[in-house]
Design an enzyme around this catalytic site. Structure first.
Site, PDB file in Angstrom:
ATOM      1  CG  ASP A 119       2.463   4.057  10.007  1.00 28.58           C
ATOM      2  OD1 ASP A 119       3.431   3.275  10.071  1.00 28.58           O
ATOM      3  OD2 ASP A 119       2.246   4.804   9.043  1.00 28.58           O
ATOM      4  CE1 TYR A 128       3.438  -1.380  -3.649  1.00 29.91           C
ATOM      5  CE2 TYR A 128       3.752  -0.382  -5.812  1.00 29.91           C
ATOM      6  CZ  TYR A 128       3.289  -0.303  -4.521  1.00 29.91           C
ATOM      7  OH  TYR A 128       2.661   0.835  -4.091  1.00 29.91           O
ATOM      8  CG  LEU A 173      -3.207   6.236   2.361  1.00 29.72           C
ATOM      9  CD1 LEU A 173      -4.699   6.276   2.629  1.00 29.72           C
ATOM     10  CD2 LEU A 173      -2.574   7.576   2.692  1.00 29.72           C
ATOM     11  CE  LYS A 198      -1.333  -0.887  -3.369  1.00 27.41           C
ATOM     12  NZ  LYS A 198      -1.703  -0.548  -1.958  1.00 27.41           N
ATOM     13  N   GLY A 211       2.957   7.837   7.183  1.00 27.37           N
ATOM     14  CA  GLY A 211       3.694   7.904   5.927  1.00 27.37           C
ATOM     15  C   GLY A 211       3.615   9.287   5.310  1.00 27.37           C
ATOM     16  CG  PHE A 212       5.055  11.464   1.146  1.00 29.48           C
ATOM     17  CD1 PHE A 212       5.152  12.829   1.341  1.00 29.48           C
ATOM     18  CD2 PHE A 212       4.786  10.983  -0.129  1.00 29.48           C
ATOM     19  CE1 PHE A 212       4.969  13.714   0.284  1.00 29.48           C
ATOM     20  CE2 PHE A 212       4.615  11.849  -1.185  1.00 29.48           C
ATOM     21  CZ  PHE A 212       4.699  13.221  -0.983  1.00 29.48           C
ATOM     22  CB  ILE A 213       0.330   9.988   0.821  1.00 31.20           C
ATOM     23  CG1 ILE A 213       1.245  10.073  -0.403  1.00 31.20           C
ATOM     24  CG2 ILE A 213      -1.094  10.395   0.446  1.00 31.20           C
ATOM     25  CD1 ILE A 213       0.861   9.114  -1.524  1.00 31.20           C
TER      26      ILE A 213
END
Length: 326
Positions: free
Chosen positions: A35, A153, A80, A157, A14-16
């Site tokens: 992933d 969401y 993540l 979380k 992913g991005f981060i």
């Protein structure tokens, strides 16, 4: 960090996650990314594949036998992996909720079995509709109704956080929770509703820049490089174990102002148009006007503050999107 270690990063494509993998590799560590590429992208990590200290498993973190085998061989888990983006949450709420909760349950169970420290990346969404600004880690959360899919969401979380802290309270598992606030930078996709890359892509094409709602809602954007610096440093601070820590910026900007700033920096001829939430996401959407983190705990426990200003962040996204769009 002086001691070199073996890390798992779930959601590492992913991005981060990809930026975190880069930083840990640069420090001489060994990285395994897990992933399933449901929202991550191979292009984010393709440049790391040739590094002998880097490996990738295209798999889901809710694969119990796989996670059991891998966690037993590693020193630390960065969890993540998650459903991301308002567009995905609104369009596929079942898959989003299940992906978040199931994955965290499996990863935690195996970390508990082998006593491996784990860091969960949570989200500013968990503060819900609270109007108590700035948001502090121990403030009450104010959720919208279950008929508004947006809040699924946030609730998933929050359940993740409860589960992580339950392992800490019951078995003293070393756990860390960081709540991230609107992280942006190179490699972030506009596909799932991320606002800054969407604005930049529209401006680079001279398309209308579409601002959802009134545009008066305000956010604080944080450079991914600053966030990664915080994620890497957390494990060096044992006093952060069992704590929830905000990582973000407190430099606020409205979506209208952001659209204008992007247009100016791109030197675009784009118009700026407003789109009703119901048109953008369909029924069942809800929003909050402000989301600002208190950063005292990050400063006190990690000696962390954000360093990169918004204009520099926007410029980095513009350069990244120029390359991506050709």
């Amino acid at each position: 960090m002086s001691v070199k270690r073996k890390y798992i990063i779930t959601g590492g494509a992913g991005f981060i996650g990809s930026h975190l993998a880069e930083a840990l590799l640069k420090a001489g560590n060994s990285i395994t990314v897990i992933d399933d590429l449901s929202t991550g992208r191979w292009n984010n990590i393709a440049h790391l594949e040739s590094d002998p200290s880097f490996r990738v498993l295209i798999a889901s973190c809710d694969d119990e036998p796989l996670m059991r085998e891998e966690i037993s061989k590693h020193d630390f888990v960065y969890h993540l992996a998650s459903a991301v983006g308002v567009q995905l949450i609104m369009g596929k709420p079942i898959e989003s909720i299940q992906r978040i909760v199931r994955g965290t349950d499996v990863v935690l169970a195996e970390c508990s079995k082998y006593r491996r420290p784990i860091l969960l990346t949570s989200t500013s969404e968990v503060y819900g509709k609270s109007e108590r600004i700035p948001f502090r880690e121990e403030d009450d959360t104010v959720m919208g109704p279950s008929c508004k899919r947006r809040w699924s969401y946030a609730c998933a979380k929050v359940l993740d956080e409860f589960l992580v802290l339950a392992h800490y309270y019951q078995t003293s598992l070393p756990v860390y929770i960081v709540r991230l606030f609107n992280t942006v930078g190179p490699r972030q996709s506009a596909q799932y509703g991320m606002v800054l890359p969407r604005f930049v892509e529209q401006a680079l094409r001279n398309d209308p820049i579409t601002v959802f709602g009134t545009g008066e809602q305000r956010r604080c954007f944080t450079a991914v490089a600053d966030i990664v610096r915080g994620l890497v440093s957390v494990q060096d601070h044992p006093e952060a174990i069992g704590k929830v820590i905000n990582l973000g910026s407190n430099e606020e900007i409205s979506m209208n102002e952001l659209a204008e700033k992007v247009k100016k920096l791109v030197q675009a001829s784009s118009s700026i148009v407003h789109v009703d939430y119901s048109q953008a996401y369909g029924p069942g959407f809800d929003d909050m006007m402000r989301r600002v983190p208190a950063l005292d705990r990050a400063k006190d426990l990690l000696d962390w503050t954000p360093k990169i200003k918004l204009e520099s962040i926007i410029r980095s996204v513009i350069e990244d999107k120029k390359t991506e769009l050709g």
